[in-house]
Design an enzyme around this catalytic site. Structure first.
Site, PDB file in Angstrom:
ATOM      1  N   TYR A 291       0.783  -1.239   0.000  1.00  0.00           N
ATOM      2  CA  TYR A 291       0.000   0.000   0.000  1.00  0.00           C
ATOM      3  C   TYR A 291       0.813   1.287   0.000  1.00  0.00           C
ATOM      4  O   TYR A 291       0.241   2.370  -0.161  1.00  0.00           O
ATOM      5  CB  TYR A 291      -1.029   0.004   1.144  1.00  0.00           C
ATOM      6  CG  TYR A 291      -0.471   0.333   2.514  1.00  0.00           C
ATOM      7  CD1 TYR A 291       0.214  -0.628   3.232  1.00  0.00           C
ATOM      8  CD2 TYR A 291      -0.652   1.591   3.073  1.00  0.00           C
ATOM      9  CE1 TYR A 291       0.716  -0.342   4.477  1.00  0.00           C
ATOM     10  CE2 TYR A 291      -0.143   1.890   4.333  1.00  0.00           C
ATOM     11  CZ  TYR A 291       0.526   0.921   5.026  1.00  0.00           C
ATOM     12  OH  TYR A 291       1.031   1.206   6.260  1.00  0.00           O
TER      13      TYR A 291
ATOM     14  N   HIS B   4      -3.582   4.331  17.639  1.00  0.00           N
ATOM     15  CA  HIS B   4      -3.219   4.608  16.237  1.00  0.00           C
ATOM     16  C   HIS B   4      -3.359   6.099  15.968  1.00  0.00           C
ATOM     17  O   HIS B   4      -4.192   6.763  16.585  1.00  0.00           O
ATOM     18  CB  HIS B   4      -4.152   3.820  15.291  1.00  0.00           C
ATOM     19  CG  HIS B   4      -3.580   3.639  13.913  1.00  0.00           C
ATOM     20  ND1 HIS B   4      -3.570   4.638  12.974  1.00  0.00           N
ATOM     21  CD2 HIS B   4      -2.976   2.566  13.328  1.00  0.00           C
ATOM     22  CE1 HIS B   4      -2.974   4.184  11.868  1.00  0.00           C
ATOM     23  NE2 HIS B   4      -2.612   2.929  12.049  1.00  0.00           N
ATOM     24  N   GLY B   5      -2.591   6.616  15.017  1.00  0.00           N
ATOM     25  CA  GLY B   5      -2.779   7.994  14.568  1.00  0.00           C
ATOM     26  C   GLY B   5      -4.171   8.132  13.939  1.00  0.00           C
ATOM     27  O   GLY B   5      -4.701   7.165  13.391  1.00  0.00           O
TER      28      GLY B   5
ATOM     29  N   THR C 146       0.010  15.149  13.896  1.00  0.00           N
ATOM     30  CA  THR C 146       0.300  16.555  13.624  1.00  0.00           C
ATOM     31  C   THR C 146       0.673  16.724  12.160  1.00  0.00           C
ATOM     32  O   THR C 146       1.536  16.017  11.660  1.00  0.00           O
ATOM     33  CB  THR C 146       1.480  17.035  14.500  1.00  0.00           C
ATOM     34  OG1 THR C 146       1.352  16.398  15.749  1.00  0.00           O
ATOM     35  CG2 THR C 146       1.477  18.530  14.644  1.00  0.00           C
TER      36      THR C 146
ATOM     37  N   ASP D  97      13.543   1.798 -34.857  1.00  0.00           N
ATOM     38  CA  ASP D  97      14.126   1.123 -33.693  1.00  0.00           C
ATOM     39  C   ASP D  97      15.227   0.157 -34.152  1.00  0.00           C
ATOM     40  O   ASP D  97      15.080  -1.055 -34.063  1.00  0.00           O
ATOM     41  CB  ASP D  97      12.987   0.380 -32.962  1.00  0.00           C
ATOM     42  CG  ASP D  97      13.458  -0.331 -31.696  1.00  0.00           C
ATOM     43  OD1 ASP D  97      14.517   0.034 -31.161  1.00  0.00           O
ATOM     44  OD2 ASP D  97      12.750  -1.264 -31.260  1.00  0.00           O
TER      45      ASP D  97
END
Ligand code: SPV
Ligand code: MG
Length: 437
Positions: free
Chosen positions: A43, A89-90, A122, A206
């Protein structure tokens, strides 16, 4: 004594985390669950420090009594094992992809009357905020080069997308979706500097006509504005002596890998298949080129990947496997890329099956341009470790540019082209004035 649990995914200690741990310690005996590299990689970016290093740091912080492995994104398993009175937890997980994890925590704690305590995160001190600051560092060569190997060590299969200039580099860097079915995000892991697309954007075929100095200019334009690891399409690698010098240059710049194909003579794009003469090099001569590249490396980070063209040239599966044996012998190549232009992908799947049986751990690269009905999941379970989307940004840009040009010609003005053009205001603000966010 009350039991307290908090999960930690951060790479570094900052005041937001200290705040969480202080809160934990004020409530009881603290167990920290340090998320594994593999879980974090599902994640957000792969942590710079591996699990062992992060565990050592967090177990030494005042207030931490115990440390456990948090090896799933869901906290349920550890909560059922520990039955904590509190989870701390935050409060930054109330919205976004982690909100479902949070809900499960509340439901689990309710089974024994536990409580979720949320600490304000914060602004400016969360790890995500610091990550923005750190982008400068990640873009630097020494930080960037090793990240491909690190990704391969924590993710079973990674993706790379074509980037052919600074702008498409930014698209690959920032393309991001939150996936709905699970608490994870999707991003490309790496960038592919395609010879086909680098040439085509210059209006050139190419055929190794765009020289290395020009290809490096493209790499530098992309590196200047991005941080993801880069896989460079090295075509045939040219002469052995030139390959040695070019490998050094790529490594020094912070590129993570070069892929060289076992062809010789005037290179033709593989997707022509046998409609053009595709001359494969003698495998032992090509192996010498790989070994020569390896011999000049200054780091253990840079990867030399051997690209086998047997399925493209019509030489068959057994030839491809024989070549893999020669290229991997004595560690001449760090990984193998197998290419095919067959639409059903059967030859690739068959190769992958046999390859995996013989080399369970050697990274395998595939480029599903022709067999693009196969999903990443299917390719990964068949044994692929790197999936390259080799040319899709160029191919998306060309028809869009063509349509804009024709619309203006037809109408004798540009008004009608507006709906298919990016608003000018957005063009002006698309690129930040200070690079790396
Ligand atoms: C490229 O993208 O330049 C490649 C992949 O080499 S392919 O075009 O499929 O050969
Ligand atoms: Mg190429």
């Amino acid at each position: 004594m009350k039991r307290v649990y908090t999960p930690i995914a951060s790479d570094f200690v900052h005041t937001g985390i200290l705040n969480v741990i202080r809160t934990c310690a004020s409530l009881g005996e603290v167990t920290v669950g340090v998320l594994t590299d593999e879980v974090i990689a599902t994640y957000k970016r792969v942590p710079m420090l591996d699990w062992e290093a992060r565990a050592e740091i967090f177990s030494n912080i005042k207030g931490v009594d115990h440390l456990v492995k948090q090896d799933t994104l869901s906290l349920k398993g550890n909560l059922l094992a520990l039955r904590p009175d509190y989870v701390v937890h935050g409060d930054d997980w109330r919205t976004g992809i982690q909100s479902s994890i949070r809900q499960e925590v509340e439901e689990t704690l309710a089974q024994w009357g536990g409580e979720l305590i949320e600490v304000p995160y914060t602004i400016g001190v969360s790890s995500t905020g610091l990550e923005e600051e750190l982008r400068q560092v990640w873009g630097a060569p020494d930080s960037r080069r090793g990240r491909l190997r690190r990704l391969l060590s924590v993710k079973p299969c990674i993706t790379a997308m074509e980037a052919s200039n600074g702008l498409s580099g930014l698209i690959v860097e920032n393309a991001h979706i939150d996936s709905n079915d699970s608490a994870s995000v999707k991003e490309f892991d790496a960038m592919w500097i395609s010879s086909l697309c680098d040439s085509a954007f210059k209006g050139k075929p190419d055929i190794e006509l765009v020289d290395f100095t020009s290809r490096i200019r493209t790499v530098e334009d992309i590196m200047e504005v991005t941080t993801k690891p880069i896989i460079f399409d090295g075509d045939t690698g040219g002469r052995k002596e030139h390959f040695m010098s070019n490998v050094r240059t790529l490594e020094r710049l912070g590129v993570s890998a070069v892929i060289v194909e076992d062809k010789t003579g005037l290179k033709q794009n593989s997707l022509f298949g046998t409609s053009r003469v595709q001359t494969q090099d003698d495998p032992h001569v090509f192996a010498e080129k790989l070994a020569a590249g390896k011999s000049v490396l200054r780091t253990k980070e840079f990867m030399i990947i051997a690209r086998i063209e047997s399925l493209i040239a019509g030489a068959g599966l057994e030839d491809a496997l024989d070549r893999a044996r020669i290229y991997l012998d004595e560690g001449r190549a760090d990984a193998i890329m197998i290419h095919s232009k067959s639409k059903d992908g059967d030859d690739i799947l068959e190769f992958m099956g046999k390859f995996r049986a013989e080399w369970p751990d050697v990274p395998l690269v595939v480029v599903p341009t022709a067999y693009n009905h196969l999903t990443e999941k299917e390719l990964a379970s068949a044994g692929a470790n790197i999936i390259i989307y080799a040319n899709h940004l160029l191919r998306a840009a060309y028809p869009a540019m063509q349509q804009a040009a024709l619309t203006i010609l037809e109408n004798g003005r540009s008004l009608e082209a507006d709906p298919i053009c990016l608003p000018l205001k957005e063009v002006l603000t698309l690129i930040p004035e200070v690079p790396h966010g």
